[in-house]
Scaffold this motif. Sequence first.
Motif, PDB file in Angstrom:
ATOM      1  N   ALA A 131       0.785  -1.131  -0.045  1.00  9.54           N
ATOM      2  CA  ALA A 131       0.111  -0.180  -0.066  1.00  9.54           C
ATOM      3  C   ALA A 131       0.829   1.470  -0.008  1.00  9.54           C
ATOM      4  O   ALA A 131       0.319   2.487   0.111  1.00  9.54           O
ATOM      5  N   ASN A 132       2.266   1.143  -0.074  1.00 11.56           N
ATOM      6  CA  ASN A 132       3.122   2.481   0.049  1.00 11.56           C
ATOM      7  C   ASN A 132       3.568   2.786  -1.225  1.00 11.56           C
ATOM      8  O   ASN A 132       4.285   3.591  -1.508  1.00 11.56           O
ATOM      9  N   SER A 133       2.858   2.388  -2.454  1.00 12.84           N
ATOM     10  CA  SER A 133       3.051   2.891  -3.882  1.00 12.84           C
ATOM     11  C   SER A 133       1.866   3.084  -4.491  1.00 12.84           C
ATOM     12  O   SER A 133       0.989   2.163  -4.726  1.00 12.84           O
ATOM     13  N   PRO A 134       1.684   4.354  -4.858  1.00  6.48           N
ATOM     14  CA  PRO A 134       0.492   4.537  -5.831  1.00  6.48           C
ATOM     15  C   PRO A 134       0.088   3.462  -7.035  1.00  6.48           C
ATOM     16  O   PRO A 134      -0.798   3.336  -7.359  1.00  6.48           O
ATOM     17  N   LYS A 135       1.293   3.180  -7.509  1.00  6.64           N
ATOM     18  CA  LYS A 135       1.271   2.295  -8.748  1.00  6.64           C
ATOM     19  C   LYS A 135       0.491   0.955  -8.388  1.00  6.64           C
ATOM     20  O   LYS A 135       0.042   0.321  -9.391  1.00  6.64           O
ATOM     21  N   GLU A 136       0.377   0.608  -7.379  1.00  8.77           N
ATOM     22  CA  GLU A 136       0.093  -0.692  -6.994  1.00  8.77           C
ATOM     23  C   GLU A 136      -1.706  -0.761  -6.989  1.00  8.77           C
ATOM     24  O   GLU A 136      -1.999  -1.893  -6.495  1.00  8.77           O
ATOM     25  N   PHE A 137      -2.264   0.463  -7.108  1.00  9.15           N
ATOM     26  CA  PHE A 137      -3.468   0.551  -7.033  1.00  9.15           C
ATOM     27  C   PHE A 137      -4.071   0.639  -8.539  1.00  9.15           C
ATOM     28  O   PHE A 137      -5.335   0.698  -8.516  1.00  9.15           O
ATOM     29  N   ARG A 138      -3.507   0.606  -9.652  1.00 11.95           N
ATOM     30  CA  ARG A 138      -3.761   0.746 -10.942  1.00 11.95           C
ATOM     31  C   ARG A 138      -4.004  -0.451 -11.687  1.00 11.95           C
ATOM     32  O   ARG A 138      -3.120  -1.462 -11.428  1.00 11.95           O
ATOM     33  N   ARG A 139      -4.841  -0.273 -12.617  1.00 10.73           N
ATOM     34  CA  ARG A 139      -5.039  -1.103 -13.824  1.00 10.73           C
ATOM     35  C   ARG A 139      -5.162  -2.709 -13.243  1.00 10.73           C
ATOM     36  O   ARG A 139      -4.906  -3.505 -13.710  1.00 10.73           O
ATOM     37  N   VAL A 140      -5.858  -2.866 -12.090  1.00  9.47           N
ATOM     38  CA  VAL A 140      -6.094  -4.368 -11.973  1.00  9.47           C
ATOM     39  C   VAL A 140      -7.719  -4.376 -11.544  1.00  9.47           C
ATOM     40  O   VAL A 140      -8.133  -3.516 -10.634  1.00  9.47           O
ATOM     41  N   ALA A 156      -3.253   9.436   3.179  1.00 13.01           N
ATOM     42  CA  ALA A 156      -3.856   9.872   1.881  1.00 13.01           C
ATOM     43  C   ALA A 156      -2.803  10.937   1.526  1.00 13.01           C
ATOM     44  O   ALA A 156      -2.495  11.835   2.244  1.00 13.01           O
ATOM     45  N   SER A 157      -2.389  10.980  -0.140  1.00 12.55           N
ATOM     46  CA  SER A 157      -1.498  11.979  -0.477  1.00 12.55           C
ATOM     47  C   SER A 157      -2.832  12.861  -1.197  1.00 12.55           C
ATOM     48  O   SER A 157      -3.762  12.164  -1.612  1.00 12.55           O
ATOM     49  N   LYS A 158      -2.426  14.042  -1.446  1.00 11.33           N
ATOM     50  CA  LYS A 158      -3.761  14.842  -2.084  1.00 11.33           C
ATOM     51  C   LYS A 158      -4.046  14.539  -3.587  1.00 11.33           C
ATOM     52  O   LYS A 158      -5.071  14.324  -3.822  1.00 11.33           O
ATOM     53  N   GLU A 159      -3.170  13.802  -4.233  1.00 14.64           N
ATOM     54  CA  GLU A 159      -3.128  13.675  -5.589  1.00 14.64           C
ATOM     55  C   GLU A 159      -3.680  12.114  -5.707  1.00 14.64           C
ATOM     56  O   GLU A 159      -4.543  12.032  -6.795  1.00 14.64           O
ATOM     57  N   GLU A 160      -3.374  11.195  -4.863  1.00 18.34           N
ATOM     58  CA  GLU A 160      -3.773   9.869  -5.187  1.00 18.34           C
ATOM     59  C   GLU A 160      -4.758   9.397  -4.260  1.00 18.34           C
ATOM     60  O   GLU A 160      -5.517   8.243  -4.583  1.00 18.34           O
ATOM     61  N   GLY A 161      -5.174   9.928  -2.983  1.00 18.73           N
ATOM     62  CA  GLY A 161      -6.268   9.688  -2.321  1.00 18.73           C
ATOM     63  C   GLY A 161      -5.850   8.501  -1.298  1.00 18.73           C
ATOM     64  O   GLY A 161      -4.793   8.041  -1.234  1.00 18.73           O
ATOM     65  N   ASP A 162      -6.790   8.133  -0.398  1.00 21.49           N
ATOM     66  CA  ASP A 162      -6.205   7.151   0.855  1.00 21.49           C
ATOM     67  C   ASP A 162      -6.195   5.816   0.178  1.00 21.49           C
ATOM     68  O   ASP A 162      -6.935   5.031  -0.530  1.00 21.49           O
ATOM     69  N   PRO A 163      -4.977   5.046   0.273  1.00 27.87           N
ATOM     70  CA  PRO A 163      -4.814   3.778   0.165  1.00 27.87           C
ATOM     71  C   PRO A 163      -5.723   2.915   0.311  1.00 27.87           C
ATOM     72  O   PRO A 163      -6.074   1.706  -0.679  1.00 27.87           O
ATOM     73  N   ALA A 164      -6.422   2.751   1.484  1.00 24.38           N
ATOM     74  CA  ALA A 164      -7.701   1.983   1.848  1.00 24.38           C
ATOM     75  C   ALA A 164      -8.581   1.989   0.848  1.00 24.38           C
ATOM     76  O   ALA A 164      -9.161   0.967   0.219  1.00 24.38           O
ATOM     77  N   ARG A 165      -9.081   3.110   0.467  1.00 22.70           N
ATOM     78  CA  ARG A 165     -10.138   3.562  -0.421  1.00 22.70           C
ATOM     79  C   ARG A 165      -9.826   2.783  -1.858  1.00 22.70           C
ATOM     80  O   ARG A 165     -10.609   2.503  -2.535  1.00 22.70           O
ATOM     81  N   LEU A 166      -8.779   3.568  -2.192  1.00 21.79           N
ATOM     82  CA  LEU A 166      -8.148   3.026  -3.433  1.00 21.79           C
ATOM     83  C   LEU A 166      -8.110   1.466  -3.655  1.00 21.79           C
ATOM     84  O   LEU A 166      -8.533   0.950  -4.577  1.00 21.79           O
ATOM     85  N   ALA A 167      -7.698   0.858  -2.531  1.00 22.23           N
ATOM     86  CA  ALA A 167      -7.666  -0.709  -2.781  1.00 22.23           C
ATOM     87  C   ALA A 167      -9.186  -1.260  -2.917  1.00 22.23           C
ATOM     88  O   ALA A 167      -9.551  -2.238  -3.775  1.00 22.23           O
ATOM     89  N   PHE A 168      -9.993  -0.565  -1.948  1.00 24.85           N
ATOM     90  CA  PHE A 168     -11.587  -1.144  -2.128  1.00 24.85           C
ATOM     91  C   PHE A 168     -12.226  -0.727  -3.567  1.00 24.85           C
ATOM     92  O   PHE A 168     -13.069  -1.538  -3.803  1.00 24.85           O
ATOM     93  N   LYS A 169     -11.548  -0.039  -4.461  1.00 27.72           N
ATOM     94  CA  LYS A 169     -12.104   0.469  -5.470  1.00 27.72           C
ATOM     95  C   LYS A 169     -11.753  -0.859  -6.593  1.00 27.72           C
ATOM     96  O   LYS A 169     -12.463  -0.705  -7.585  1.00 27.72           O
ATOM     97  N   ARG A 170     -10.804  -1.607  -6.198  1.00 26.79           N
ATOM     98  CA  ARG A 170     -10.451  -2.526  -7.169  1.00 26.79           C
ATOM     99  C   ARG A 170     -11.570  -3.413  -7.551  1.00 26.79           C
ATOM    100  O   ARG A 170     -11.233  -4.433  -8.508  1.00 26.79           O
ATOM    101  N   ASN A 171     -12.356  -3.816  -6.504  1.00 24.73           N
ATOM    102  CA  ASN A 171     -13.372  -4.859  -6.829  1.00 24.73           C
ATOM    103  C   ASN A 171     -14.643  -4.258  -7.194  1.00 24.73           C
ATOM    104  O   ASN A 171     -15.701  -5.152  -7.042  1.00 24.73           O
ATOM    105  N   LEU A 172     -14.956  -2.928  -7.246  1.00 26.79           N
ATOM    106  CA  LEU A 172     -16.306  -2.455  -7.601  1.00 26.79           C
ATOM    107  C   LEU A 172     -16.952  -3.031  -8.468  1.00 26.79           C
ATOM    108  O   LEU A 172     -18.090  -3.085  -8.349  1.00 26.79           O
ATOM    109  N   THR A 173     -16.369  -3.484  -9.580  1.00 27.51           N
ATOM    110  CA  THR A 173     -17.004  -3.942 -10.781  1.00 27.51           C
ATOM    111  C   THR A 173     -17.339  -5.365 -10.896  1.00 27.51           C
ATOM    112  O   THR A 173     -17.851  -5.879 -11.744  1.00 27.51           O
TER     113      THR A 173
END
Length: 340
Positions: A131-140, A156-173
């Motif tokens: 969870a320490n790299s924004p790249k880990e939340f993309r394209r999957v 959370a960083s301003k640009e990327e958002g909170d890592p936990a939130r980003l992770a939970f987005k990966r299975n929304l679809t």
Amino acid sequence: MPRERPPLSKFMVEHARSDDGARIRPFPFQADIADAFTDPQTSQLSVRKSSRIGYSTILQCFVAWRIAFDPARTLIYQPTIDDAEKFSRDDLDPVLQWPVVRKVATFKPRHADNQIRAKRYKGGWIQIKGANSPKEFRRVTADDVFLEECDGYPWASKEEGDPARLAFKRNLTSPRRFSAAGSTPKVKGFSRIDTLFEQGSQEFRFVPCPKCGHMQTLVFGDGTGAGIRWAPKEIPTRAWYQCENGCEIDEAEKPWMDENGEWRAANPAQFPRHRSFHIWAAYSQHPGAAWLEIAREFMEVRKDPNLLRVVVNRQTAGSNPRKTAKNWALRRPFSRLPDR
Ligand SMILES: [Zn+2]
């Protein structure tokens, strides 16, 4: 015909192995958490926990269960990429060699389908991310998203958002999405696992007093009411639990108490869709979680605020927050993790 899918606690008894090859028998409090993983009515799980309660073992067993009975696209987020590699080598690789897994999937050394952080098998895959790299939340896109020790993720960083939130987005679809988070809580008000716990069914473990039968949650306490007590005060050699009615409970009663305990939901509206559990070392029969060990550890570190926070996270942080609102632990200054 799909194979019959056993509840996870049954699977653990029949197929799980510890590092030395011994069988694993989940404790009653663990069995209920484990079975929530395989309950088709549950799509989200949040476990606010301390160490020594066996959550990692439950997750390992669930990954094995997935491969054996219900292949899926599984994402596991550890706090850092280093943690992800360590988890893969130490916790995941042994599971992939269990007979029940080998029956349906072979993970060959140095094979393209068996990389440290990416495993592929018939019908599914497992990726372990940091969870320490924004790249880990993309394209999957995944079906399962697991957050491990999410209170240890960077903020959370301003640009990327909170890592936990980003992770939970990966299975929304995913039409069959399943999410689980397990973490030791950090300071109240700044804890992701606290927030997730509040959103779920808020289940606390009630156990009976062997002397008076009163059902209660176990707390660390402050030495005046219910809680862990010990003597002598400075260098504990004996510890016991004081019941809410004042009875003195011996460590040897712990297995019976767990056997006769039950989870009670403070927010039943979320049951069984989002089950959230609150559990800490005082309930565990792990030798390192004996009440005497908890008391000794507390006495060793109580004068060191940094160490104390670690112990507190593992122990009092696991007790009922409604009863420990005045707890010193919750007033400790919060040190913010750096932005990334
Ligand atoms: Zn009692």
